[in-house]
Write a protein that holds these residues in place. Structure first.
Motif, PDB file in Angstrom:
ATOM      1  N   SER A   1     -43.899 -38.847  59.379  1.00  0.00           N
ATOM      2  CA  SER A   1     -43.307 -40.179  59.557  1.00  0.00           C
ATOM      3  C   SER A   1     -42.117 -40.363  58.623  1.00  0.00           C
ATOM      4  O   SER A   1     -41.897 -39.594  57.686  1.00  0.00           O
ATOM      5  CB  SER A   1     -44.349 -41.253  59.268  1.00  0.00           C
ATOM      6  OG  SER A   1     -44.629 -41.292  57.877  1.00  0.00           O
ATOM      7  N   GLU A   2     -41.365 -41.420  58.871  1.00  0.00           N
ATOM      8  CA  GLU A   2     -40.233 -41.753  57.994  1.00  0.00           C
ATOM      9  C   GLU A   2     -40.732 -42.099  56.604  1.00  0.00           C
ATOM     10  O   GLU A   2     -40.104 -41.743  55.598  1.00  0.00           O
ATOM     11  CB  GLU A   2     -39.453 -42.930  58.588  1.00  0.00           C
ATOM     12  CG  GLU A   2     -38.232 -43.309  57.766  1.00  0.00           C
ATOM     13  CD  GLU A   2     -37.433 -44.443  58.388  1.00  0.00           C
ATOM     14  OE1 GLU A   2     -36.427 -44.862  57.781  1.00  0.00           O
ATOM     15  OE2 GLU A   2     -37.826 -44.914  59.479  1.00  0.00           O
ATOM     16  N   ASN A   3     -41.881 -42.787  56.530  1.00  0.00           N
ATOM     17  CA  ASN A   3     -42.447 -43.162  55.236  1.00  0.00           C
ATOM     18  C   ASN A   3     -42.779 -41.929  54.409  1.00  0.00           C
ATOM     19  O   ASN A   3     -42.454 -41.851  53.213  1.00  0.00           O
ATOM     20  CB  ASN A   3     -43.708 -44.006  55.445  1.00  0.00           C
ATOM     21  CG  ASN A   3     -44.370 -44.380  54.140  1.00  0.00           C
ATOM     22  OD1 ASN A   3     -43.723 -44.904  53.240  1.00  0.00           O
ATOM     23  ND2 ASN A   3     -45.667 -44.110  54.027  1.00  0.00           N
ATOM     24  N   ALA A   4     -43.427 -40.936  55.017  1.00  0.00           N
ATOM     25  CA  ALA A   4     -43.786 -39.718  54.289  1.00  0.00           C
ATOM     26  C   ALA A   4     -42.535 -38.950  53.865  1.00  0.00           C
ATOM     27  O   ALA A   4     -42.448 -38.453  52.735  1.00  0.00           O
ATOM     28  CB  ALA A   4     -44.676 -38.835  55.153  1.00  0.00           C
ATOM     29  N   ALA A   5     -41.558 -38.871  54.760  1.00  0.00           N
ATOM     30  CA  ALA A   5     -40.344 -38.105  54.465  1.00  0.00           C
ATOM     31  C   ALA A   5     -39.482 -38.762  53.399  1.00  0.00           C
ATOM     32  O   ALA A   5     -38.651 -38.088  52.775  1.00  0.00           O
ATOM     33  CB  ALA A   5     -39.533 -37.905  55.739  1.00  0.00           C
ATOM     34  N   SER A   6     -39.665 -40.071  53.168  1.00  0.00           N
ATOM     35  CA  SER A   6     -38.804 -40.795  52.223  1.00  0.00           C
ATOM     36  C   SER A   6     -39.432 -40.952  50.838  1.00  0.00           C
ATOM     37  O   SER A   6     -38.925 -41.713  50.011  1.00  0.00           O
ATOM     38  CB  SER A   6     -38.479 -42.182  52.777  1.00  0.00           C
ATOM     39  OG  SER A   6     -39.672 -42.949  52.940  1.00  0.00           O
ATOM     40  N   GLN A   7     -40.524 -40.250  50.554  1.00  0.00           N
ATOM     41  CA  GLN A   7     -41.143 -40.334  49.233  1.00  0.00           C
ATOM     42  C   GLN A   7     -40.222 -39.746  48.172  1.00  0.00           C
ATOM     43  O   GLN A   7     -39.305 -38.973  48.468  1.00  0.00           O
ATOM     44  CB  GLN A   7     -42.486 -39.612  49.231  1.00  0.00           C
ATOM     45  CG  GLN A   7     -43.547 -40.255  50.098  1.00  0.00           C
ATOM     46  CD  GLN A   7     -43.830 -41.696  49.699  1.00  0.00           C
ATOM     47  OE1 GLN A   7     -44.075 -41.987  48.529  1.00  0.00           O
ATOM     48  NE2 GLN A   7     -43.787 -42.591  50.679  1.00  0.00           N
ATOM     49  N   THR A   8     -40.474 -40.102  46.936  1.00  0.00           N
ATOM     50  CA  THR A   8     -39.650 -39.634  45.818  1.00  0.00           C
ATOM     51  C   THR A   8     -40.463 -38.709  44.920  1.00  0.00           C
ATOM     52  O   THR A   8     -41.648 -38.523  45.109  1.00  0.00           O
ATOM     53  CB  THR A   8     -39.133 -40.826  45.007  1.00  0.00           C
ATOM     54  OG1 THR A   8     -40.258 -41.577  44.503  1.00  0.00           O
ATOM     55  CG2 THR A   8     -38.276 -41.739  45.860  1.00  0.00           C
TER      56      THR A   8
ATOM     57  N   LYS B   1     -39.120 -33.662  56.812  1.00  0.00           N
ATOM     58  CA  LYS B   1     -38.165 -34.525  57.507  1.00  0.00           C
ATOM     59  C   LYS B   1     -38.878 -35.335  58.583  1.00  0.00           C
ATOM     60  O   LYS B   1     -39.884 -34.898  59.141  1.00  0.00           O
ATOM     61  CB  LYS B   1     -37.049 -33.687  58.129  1.00  0.00           C
ATOM     62  CG  LYS B   1     -36.197 -32.957  57.099  1.00  0.00           C
ATOM     63  CD  LYS B   1     -35.107 -32.138  57.756  1.00  0.00           C
ATOM     64  CE  LYS B   1     -34.261 -31.412  56.714  1.00  0.00           C
ATOM     65  NZ  LYS B   1     -33.206 -30.577  57.353  1.00  0.00           N
ATOM     66  N   LYS B   2     -38.342 -36.505  58.835  1.00  0.00           N
ATOM     67  CA  LYS B   2     -38.910 -37.371  59.867  1.00  0.00           C
ATOM     68  C   LYS B   2     -38.959 -36.630  61.205  1.00  0.00           C
ATOM     69  O   LYS B   2     -37.982 -36.017  61.630  1.00  0.00           O
ATOM     70  CB  LYS B   2     -38.064 -38.639  60.013  1.00  0.00           C
ATOM     71  CG  LYS B   2     -38.583 -39.596  61.085  1.00  0.00           C
ATOM     72  CD  LYS B   2     -37.668 -40.800  61.240  1.00  0.00           C
ATOM     73  CE  LYS B   2     -38.160 -41.700  62.374  1.00  0.00           C
ATOM     74  NZ  LYS B   2     -37.253 -42.865  62.567  1.00  0.00           N
ATOM     75  N   GLY B   3     -40.123 -36.675  61.851  1.00  0.00           N
ATOM     76  CA  GLY B   3     -40.295 -36.010  63.131  1.00  0.00           C
ATOM     77  C   GLY B   3     -40.676 -34.546  63.022  1.00  0.00           C
ATOM     78  O   GLY B   3     -40.916 -33.880  64.036  1.00  0.00           O
ATOM     79  N   GLU B   4     -40.755 -34.025  61.813  1.00  0.00           N
ATOM     80  CA  GLU B   4     -41.131 -32.612  61.646  1.00  0.00           C
ATOM     81  C   GLU B   4     -42.590 -32.404  62.034  1.00  0.00           C
ATOM     82  O   GLU B   4     -43.469 -33.194  61.688  1.00  0.00           O
ATOM     83  CB  GLU B   4     -40.897 -32.183  60.196  1.00  0.00           C
ATOM     84  CG  GLU B   4     -41.187 -30.712  59.951  1.00  0.00           C
ATOM     85  CD  GLU B   4     -40.771 -30.261  58.564  1.00  0.00           C
ATOM     86  OE1 GLU B   4     -41.045 -29.088  58.233  1.00  0.00           O
ATOM     87  OE2 GLU B   4     -40.172 -31.067  57.808  1.00  0.00           O
ATOM     88  N   LYS B   5     -42.863 -31.317  62.737  1.00  0.00           N
ATOM     89  CA  LYS B   5     -44.219 -30.989  63.164  1.00  0.00           C
ATOM     90  C   LYS B   5     -44.737 -29.829  62.312  1.00  0.00           C
ATOM     91  O   LYS B   5     -44.110 -28.768  62.256  1.00  0.00           O
ATOM     92  CB  LYS B   5     -44.244 -30.626  64.644  1.00  0.00           C
ATOM     93  CG  LYS B   5     -43.892 -31.798  65.558  1.00  0.00           C
ATOM     94  CD  LYS B   5     -43.910 -31.399  67.029  1.00  0.00           C
ATOM     95  CE  LYS B   5     -43.558 -32.582  67.918  1.00  0.00           C
ATOM     96  NZ  LYS B   5     -43.552 -32.210  69.361  1.00  0.00           N
ATOM     97  N   ILE B   6     -45.873 -30.068  61.689  1.00  0.00           N
ATOM     98  CA  ILE B   6     -46.419 -29.113  60.727  1.00  0.00           C
ATOM     99  C   ILE B   6     -47.931 -29.282  60.701  1.00  0.00           C
ATOM    100  O   ILE B   6     -48.445 -30.384  60.935  1.00  0.00           O
ATOM    101  CB  ILE B   6     -45.788 -29.348  59.332  1.00  0.00           C
ATOM    102  CG1 ILE B   6     -46.196 -28.278  58.334  1.00  0.00           C
ATOM    103  CG2 ILE B   6     -46.089 -30.735  58.808  1.00  0.00           C
ATOM    104  CD1 ILE B   6     -45.394 -28.335  57.029  1.00  0.00           C
TER     105      ILE B   6
END
Length: 460
Positions: A106-113, A120-125
């Motif tokens: 998600s965008e929230n997970a990808a934007s952590q510091t 990255k947002k939308g990455e599948k893993i």
């Protein structure tokens, strides 16, 4: 006399009162650990030497062999765990989610510091790859991606699971406010509490494997190329050290934490360091390892390279193989433990060929009473290839050769007997024919004789 003795008596009373006050003040101001009442440190209670000098403000060492706390320092004082909280995140995830499940970041997970693995947002893993990214790479982004996979975008729901797990493990002075372990007044633990978490975490095969991996490559995804992770756990990459798995936490150089498991000669320790310095953690771990080695009673029970019996090899060129101890085996006794408590068991594995030299064939278990204190691997000193077809019914190649030789000899013996019988039969037949011919000849001669006699008689 009474008047002259009165001042002397009063002076003695005053001195006695003064002494009592001083003693009372000493008792009141004597430092103790953060508990209700006065606590004797574990090392002192066990009659061990005074604890070592550490840089960490809070620490605890637990010996899994003896079930005792070997040393503790302010182990009930609350401190931030930092990334050590990710161990609890991993435990919740593993209990609730398949490792091969695919996660969309998600965008929230990808934007952590903070420390990240670059999601990255939308990455599948996959969940497993995220666990490596969180536990090895320390990725805060991976922590949030995992928490959202379990509980959706509401991190509070996941954090409740973390706190419930900590409470179920008996952690009374531990609380988490996010899945990554960010520094916060609402995120804290104690060395004694986190020891409980560490012991359970490292009994999970997945967590032990990941936190004991020195290098791992996350393969290419739809948003990223391949990424190589290298463990930052203190001493894990040191071949001369005995750390086999663990987790480290870091806010800055002055605020760090560590929780590791160590193994040496069967001595298994769990070490937790809180409020430590980044550059001093390795020294603290080594110091505590040395302290534990000196203070845990170790008795050599078996030497390296001793044959401890045979193990059956299925489908092998050999059907059995001697098993040898891979290292010296020690029994570790608790305080005031008796050597009479030491027992041992052999646990052989079911082994199928092929077998390589050094393969583990079983374990020599050293027990203190009914509890296994140490497990010494039993290994092969030679290789065994897959056997011929008879090996599938438990016959080795060597035995097969012996059987074939015996069968060959028996076959030759049978053939010889048959040949001799045939020869004897031919000899008998030939003699019978000769006898018949001889009899016929004699009969012929006799007839000739009679004929001649009859002829001569007629001429007269």
């Amino acid at each position: 006399m009474e008047r002259s003795g009165q001042p002397l008596y009063s002076a003695r009373i005053e001195r006695l009162i003064t002494i009592l006050v001083i003693v009372a003040l000493c008792i009141v101001i004597t430092p103790a650990q953060y508990v209700s009442g006065i606590e004797i440190p574990d090392a002192a209670r066990a009659g061990k030497e005074a604890g070592p000098q550490l840089f960490a403000r809070s620490a605890i060492v637990y010996c899994e062999n003896t079930g005792e706390v070997v040393y503790s320092k302010e182990s009930r004082i609350k401190h931030p765990p930092y990334s050590l909280a990710k161990l609890v995140t991993a435990m919740v995830v593993i209990q609730t989610t398949p490792l091969d499940k695919e996660v969309k970041v998600s965008e929230n997970a990808a934007s952590q510091t903070g420390k990240l693995i670059g999601l990255k947002k939308g990455e599948k893993i996959t969940v497993e790859q995220l666990l490596y990214g969180m536990l090895m790479g320390g990725g805060n982004d991976a922590s949030y991606a995992l928490s959202e996979c379990v509980s959706g975008k509401k991190s509070g729901k996941f954090v409740k699971k973390m706190n419930k797990m900590a409470k179920n493990l008996g952690c009374e002075h531990t609380h988490f406010s996010d899945p990554a372990g960010y520094k916060s007044e609402e995120t804290y633990t104690t060395a004694r509490d986190f020891l409980r978490i560490l012991r359970v975490a490292l009994t999970d095969e997945t967590i032990e494997k990941i936190t004991g991996t020195k290098q791992y490559e996350i393969p290419r995804t739809n948003k990223n190329g391949s990424r190589t992770l290298t463990s930052t756990v203190p001493l894990l990459n040191d071949p001369k050290a005995y750390v086999y798995a663990g987790m480290d936490g870091l806010h800055d150089q002055e605020h760090a934490s560590t929780a590791v498991g160590t193994r040496k000669d069967g001595l298994r320790l769990f070490i937790v360091l809180l409020a430590d310095k980044e550059l001093q953690r390795e020294a603290d771990i080594r110091t505590l390892e040395e302290y534990a080695e000196k203070n845990v009673q170790g008795i050599q029970v078996v030497r390296k390279g001793k044959a401890m019996g045979k193990v059956r090899i299925r489908h092998g060129a050999k059907t059995s193989l001697s098993a040898y101890t891979a290292r010296d085996g020690y029994a570790y006794l608790p305080a005031e433990g008796s050597e009479e408590l030491i027992r041992h068991n052999l646990k052989m594995k079911e082994v199928t060929a092929p077998v390589k030299e050094g393969d583990v064939l079983g374990y020599y278990e050293i027990c203190i009473g009914d509890k296994v204190s140490n497990r010494v691997p039993l290994v092969a000193k030679e290789a065994v290839k897959v056997g011929w077809f008879p090996s599938y019914i438990g016959i080795s190649n060597k035995t097969t050769i012996v059987i074939m030789v015996i069968l060959g000899v028996l076959l030759l013996l049978v053939l010889w007997i048959l040949v001799m019988r045939a020869r004897l039969k031919r000899q008998r037949a030939r003699k019978r024919r000769e006898m018949i011919r001889e009899k016929a000849r004699l009969e012929y001669l006799e007839e000739e004789d009679h004929r001649k006699r009859d002829w001569n008689f007629g001429r007269k």
